[in-house]
Enzyme design. Structure first.
Site, PDB file in Angstrom:
ATOM      1  CE  LYS A 196      -1.819   2.836   2.809  1.00 57.85           C
ATOM      2  NZ  LYS A 196      -1.745   4.097   2.026  1.00 57.85           N
ATOM      3  N   GLY A 249       6.859   4.760   8.333  1.00 63.94           N
ATOM      4  CA  GLY A 249       6.030   5.954   8.492  1.00 63.94           C
ATOM      5  C   GLY A 249       6.246   6.542   9.866  1.00 63.94           C
ATOM      6  CB  SER A 250       4.259   8.952  11.767  1.00 61.75           C
ATOM      7  OG  SER A 250       3.008   8.312  11.708  1.00 61.75           O
ATOM      8  CB  THR A 251       6.765   7.179  16.203  1.00 61.33           C
ATOM      9  OG1 THR A 251       8.118   7.089  15.733  1.00 61.33           O
ATOM     10  CG2 THR A 251       6.659   6.487  17.549  1.00 61.33           C
ATOM     11  CD  GLU A 252      -0.251  10.316  15.387  1.00 64.07           C
ATOM     12  OE1 GLU A 252       0.528  11.085  14.779  1.00 64.07           O
ATOM     13  OE2 GLU A 252      -1.471  10.516  15.499  1.00 64.07           O
ATOM     14  N   GLY A 254       2.867   3.796  13.542  1.00 61.01           N
ATOM     15  CA  GLY A 254       3.542   2.532  13.869  1.00 61.01           C
ATOM     16  C   GLY A 254       2.895   1.854  15.067  1.00 61.01           C
ATOM     17  CD  GLU A 271      13.507   0.684   9.152  1.00 62.71           C
ATOM     18  OE1 GLU A 271      13.924   1.660   9.819  1.00 62.71           O
ATOM     19  OE2 GLU A 271      14.164  -0.340   8.971  1.00 62.71           O
ATOM     20  CB  CYS A 305      12.919   8.595   8.844  1.00 62.93           C
ATOM     21  SG  CYS A 305      13.878   7.662   7.665  1.00 62.93           S
ATOM     22  CD  GLU A 402      10.055  12.451  12.159  1.00 63.46           C
ATOM     23  OE1 GLU A 402       8.928  11.943  12.308  1.00 63.46           O
ATOM     24  OE2 GLU A 402      11.014  11.860  11.657  1.00 63.46           O
TER      25      GLU A 402
HETATM   26  P1  NAP Z   1       2.215   8.124   8.207  1.00 61.32           P
HETATM   27  O1  NAP Z   1       1.007   8.945   8.345  1.00 61.32           O
HETATM   28  O2  NAP Z   1       2.667   7.286   9.320  1.00 61.32           O
HETATM   29  O3  NAP Z   1       1.979   7.283   6.876  1.00 61.32           O
HETATM   30  C1  NAP Z   1       2.789   6.227   6.477  1.00 61.32           C
HETATM   31  C2  NAP Z   1       1.944   5.185   5.783  1.00 61.32           C
HETATM   32  O4  NAP Z   1       1.031   4.630   6.719  1.00 61.32           O
HETATM   33  C3  NAP Z   1       1.097   5.729   4.653  1.00 61.32           C
HETATM   34  O5  NAP Z   1       1.004   4.766   3.623  1.00 61.32           O
HETATM   35  C4  NAP Z   1      -0.244   5.926   5.322  1.00 61.32           C
HETATM   36  O6  NAP Z   1      -1.331   5.925   4.442  1.00 61.32           O
HETATM   37  C5  NAP Z   1      -0.296   4.722   6.230  1.00 61.32           C
HETATM   38  N1  NAP Z   1      -1.236   4.828   7.345  1.00 61.32           N
HETATM   39  C6  NAP Z   1      -1.726   5.941   7.939  1.00 61.32           C
HETATM   40  N2  NAP Z   1      -2.587   5.608   8.932  1.00 61.32           N
HETATM   41  C7  NAP Z   1      -2.642   4.262   8.963  1.00 61.32           C
HETATM   42  C8  NAP Z   1      -3.350   3.319   9.765  1.00 61.32           C
HETATM   43  N3  NAP Z   1      -4.174   3.702  10.739  1.00 61.32           N
HETATM   44  N4  NAP Z   1      -3.156   2.007   9.519  1.00 61.32           N
HETATM   45  C9  NAP Z   1      -2.333   1.581   8.545  1.00 61.32           C
HETATM   46  N5  NAP Z   1      -1.643   2.442   7.751  1.00 61.32           N
HETATM   47  C10 NAP Z   1      -1.788   3.753   7.960  1.00 61.32           C
HETATM   48  O7  NAP Z   1       3.510   8.971   7.895  1.00 61.32           O
HETATM   49  P2  NAP Z   1       3.758  10.043   6.768  1.00 61.32           P
HETATM   50  O8  NAP Z   1       3.282  11.327   7.281  1.00 61.32           O
HETATM   51  O9  NAP Z   1       3.233   9.537   5.471  1.00 61.32           O
HETATM   52  O10 NAP Z   1       5.369   9.963   6.658  1.00 61.32           O
HETATM   53  C11 NAP Z   1       6.222  10.687   7.460  1.00 61.32           C
HETATM   54  C12 NAP Z   1       6.697   9.872   8.654  1.00 61.32           C
HETATM   55  O11 NAP Z   1       7.311   8.660   8.249  1.00 61.32           O
HETATM   56  C13 NAP Z   1       7.727  10.578   9.463  1.00 61.32           C
HETATM   57  O12 NAP Z   1       7.434  10.508  10.820  1.00 61.32           O
HETATM   58  C14 NAP Z   1       9.041   9.865   9.141  1.00 61.32           C
HETATM   59  O13 NAP Z   1      10.003   9.942  10.121  1.00 61.32           O
HETATM   60  C15 NAP Z   1       8.591   8.490   8.906  1.00 61.32           C
HETATM   61  N6  NAP Z   1       9.512   7.779   8.008  1.00 61.32           N
HETATM   62  C16 NAP Z   1      10.361   6.856   8.540  1.00 61.32           C
HETATM   63  C17 NAP Z   1      11.260   6.193   7.734  1.00 61.32           C
HETATM   64  C18 NAP Z   1      12.218   5.189   8.270  1.00 61.32           C
HETATM   65  O14 NAP Z   1      12.905   4.529   7.491  1.00 61.32           O
HETATM   66  N7  NAP Z   1      12.324   4.999   9.574  1.00 61.32           N
HETATM   67  C19 NAP Z   1      11.263   6.448   6.371  1.00 61.32           C
HETATM   68  C20 NAP Z   1      10.384   7.382   5.872  1.00 61.32           C
HETATM   69  C21 NAP Z   1       9.514   8.039   6.703  1.00 61.32           C
HETATM   70  P3  NAP Z   1      -1.860   7.283   3.764  1.00 61.32           P
HETATM   71  O15 NAP Z   1      -0.687   8.190   3.551  1.00 61.32           O
HETATM   72  O16 NAP Z   1      -2.416   6.806   2.516  1.00 61.32           O
HETATM   73  O17 NAP Z   1      -2.871   7.841   4.701  1.00 61.32           O
END
Ligand code: NAP
Ligand code: MG
Length: 499
Positions: A196, A249-252, A254, A271, A305, A402
């Site tokens: 996804k 994605g975000s810790t929240e 996660g 991650e 990240c 962050e």
């Molecule tokens: P995000 O809101 O956590 O989204 C990441 C992914 O999760 C998206 O595909 C999102 O879908 C999906 N998602 C959202 N809510 C969900 C739920 N309740 N259940 C299952 N999946 C869900 O984060 P973001 O704002 O896109 O990305 C930025 C964050 O990612 C930052 O905090 C960054 O540090 C972190 N990040 C970490 C790494 C690493 O390697 N550690 C790499 C890149 C980014 P939708 O977008 O379609 O809603």
């Protein structure tokens, strides 16, 4: 003839690609969402709709999981040899290389990043990842184990088997490269996948789906379901027939994934976010450190990240480093990603721009000062100026949380032990930087920092062979390198008496 200020000409195939609504890939077929719904993806340089995409939700996830399950349990993937798997992954890498310019343009249009950067970072990084993982397909060995049970003779050995059907949820900051970090090891180990992509950036993953078919990877092995996290993502994380979920994605979010996975106790790898310290000692090569510290935060507009977002500088060199980084920031050309002269594009979305700007406001309210940048740029598109904040301290939100944008907080330090405590005083532990000419000190500090990657006299160096992932709330498990293979395999012990 194109002048330096004209936008890069879209290739015909990219123009065609975005002119049509994009469907999702389930069981080797391009299909609409079961609901018939679509959602728009935007060009963040203009705020305009770029393309409409099938909006997957629970029903589509169910269909995709059934396809992946069948491909894994009884389909051709269950009988394929490791060597054939490796060849298919390598072929996919070759196809991506043939389509490199299309991918670079799609990433730039959908995410906002400069096409010039996508060409030299995102796309080659993706190709390298698939090639590296292609090699692992034939090298997934177990061990023979000398056992002493019952004083008899036994032959005991381990097998490394694919974990099964894997749900993969990825973010928008490196859309194609994150897909390769996930799909590469899954395919190498013989898993089947439901991917996804993020709602903001689904297009490159869908083009990748076409190449997965062209490479000859069997139907159902990789299913790609674009949609929203709260619906499609949540359904995937909770699905009882999914054996593992891999999330970036975000810790929240996660934490939500971990809760959703409890129903069938599927394996989980994460991650997550970061707030990485970048530490400059006064004995560093300051002329090399200044561009290094600027790149550590401003690469990919700070939407990394691992961004070096907390700059700690030994007091004697603080002003020089802050001035140097601020001067470099002032020279960064912020503009649409498709302009060849652009160094930094817009942030990915209006929401992300507003989030970053509200962090800036909170910083000012708590006493921080911008030496450069400090606000949105223009009123069209989602541009934020590269920003250095001083007069900051560890109590401020801008230092603790962050920001995920082009904003670095700079803080001087005098005492090294105190510096280590402050650098580690975060819920995150993804990465860190250390700049010094003293090699003993460099390695001592590297050992004291609680982070999954420590870069010494460099930053943002990635390689498919080098593991990456987080301590503390930055995640579970390591991606890349042979470490990631552990996340996609189960170990089976087999034992029989031989006397
Ligand atoms: P995000 O809101 O956590 O989204 C990441 C992914 O999760 C998206 O595909 C999102 O879908 C999906 N998602 C959202 N809510 C969900 C739920 N309740 N259940 C299952 N999946 C869900 O984060 P973001 O704002 O896109 O990305 C930025 C964050 O990612 C930052 O905090 C960054 O540090 C972190 N990040 C970490 C790494 C690493 O390697 N550690 C790499 C890149 C980014 P939708 O977008 O379609 O809603
Ligand atoms: Mg977009």
């Amino acid at each position: 003839m194109a002048t330096a200020t004209q936008a890069v000409q879209l290739t015909d195939s990219v123009s065609r690609y975005i002119a049509k609504s994009r469907q999702m890939l389930i069981n080797g077929k391009w299909v609409d969402a079961a609901s018939g719904k679509t959602f728009p993806t935007y060009n963040p340089a203009t705020g305009e709709v770029l393309a409409n995409v099938a909006e997957g939700d629970k029903e589509d996830i169910n269909r995709a999981v059934a396809a992946a399950r069948a491909a894994f349990d009884t389909g051709p993937w269950s009988r394929i040899t490791p060597s054939e798997r490796g060849k298919l992954i390598w072929k996919l890498a070759d196809l991506i290389e043939n389509h490199a310019e299309e991918f670079a343009q799609l990433e730039s249009l959908d995410n906002g990043k400069p096409v010039t950067i996508a060409r030299i970072a995102d796309i080659p990084g993706t190709i390298d990842m698939f090639r590296y993982m292609a090699g692992w397909a034939t090298k997934l060995e177990g061990n023979t184990i000398p056992i002493s049970a019952h004083g008899a003779k036994f032959l005991a050995y381990t097998l490394r088997e694919p974990v099964g059907v894997v749900g993969q949820i990825i973010p928008w900051n490196f859309p194609l490269m994150m897909a390769s970090w996930k799909l590469g090891p899954a395919l190498a180990t013989g898993c089947c996948v439901i991917l996804k992509p993020a709602e903001q950036t689904p297009l490159s993953a869908l083009l990748l789906g076409e190449l997965i078919q062209e490479a000859g990877i069997p139907d159902g092995v990789v299913n790609i379901v674009p949609g929203y996290g709260e619906t499609a993502g949540a359904a995937l994380a909770a699905h009882p027939n999914v054996d593992k979920i891999a999330f970036t994605g975000s810790t929240e979010v996660g934490k939500l994934i971990v809760h959703a996975a409890t129903g069938n106790l599927k394996k989980v790898s994460l991650e997550l976010g970061g707030k990485s310290p970048n530490v400059v000692f006064q004995d560093a090569d300051i002329d090399a450190t200044i561009p290094g510290a600027a790149m550590a935060i401003f690469f990919n507009h700070g939407q990394c990240c691992c961004a070096g977002s907390r700059l700690y500088v030994e007091a004697k060199e603080f002003d020089k480093v802050v001035d140097g980084v601020s001067q470099l920031a002032s020279k960064i050309r912020v503009g649409p990603g498709m302009e060849p002269t652009t160094d930094m594009g817009p942030l990915v979305s209006e929401e992300q721009m507003n989030k970053v700007c509200s962090y800036l406001e909170s910083g000012y309210a708590e006493g921080a000062k911008a030496t450069v940048g400090g606000s949105r740029q223009g009123d069209k598109g989602y541009f934020v100026k590269p920003t250095v904040l001083v007069n900051t301290n560890e109590k401020m939100k801008v230092v603790r949380e962050e920001i995920f944008g082009p904003v670095v907080t700079a803080i001087p330090f005098k005492d090294v032990d105190d510096l280590v405590v402050k650098a580690n005083a975060t819920e995150y532990g993804l990465a860190a930087g250390v700049w010094t000419r003293d090699i003993g000190k460099a390695h001592r500090i590297a050992s004291q920092l609680r982070a999954g990657t420590v870069w010494i006299n460099c930053y943002n160096v990635f390689d498919p062979a080098m593991p990456f992932g987080g301590y503390k709330q930055s995640g579970w498990g390591r991606e890349m390198g042979h470490e990631v293979l552990n996340l996609y395999t189960e170990v089976k012990s087999v034992c029989t008496p031989i006397s």
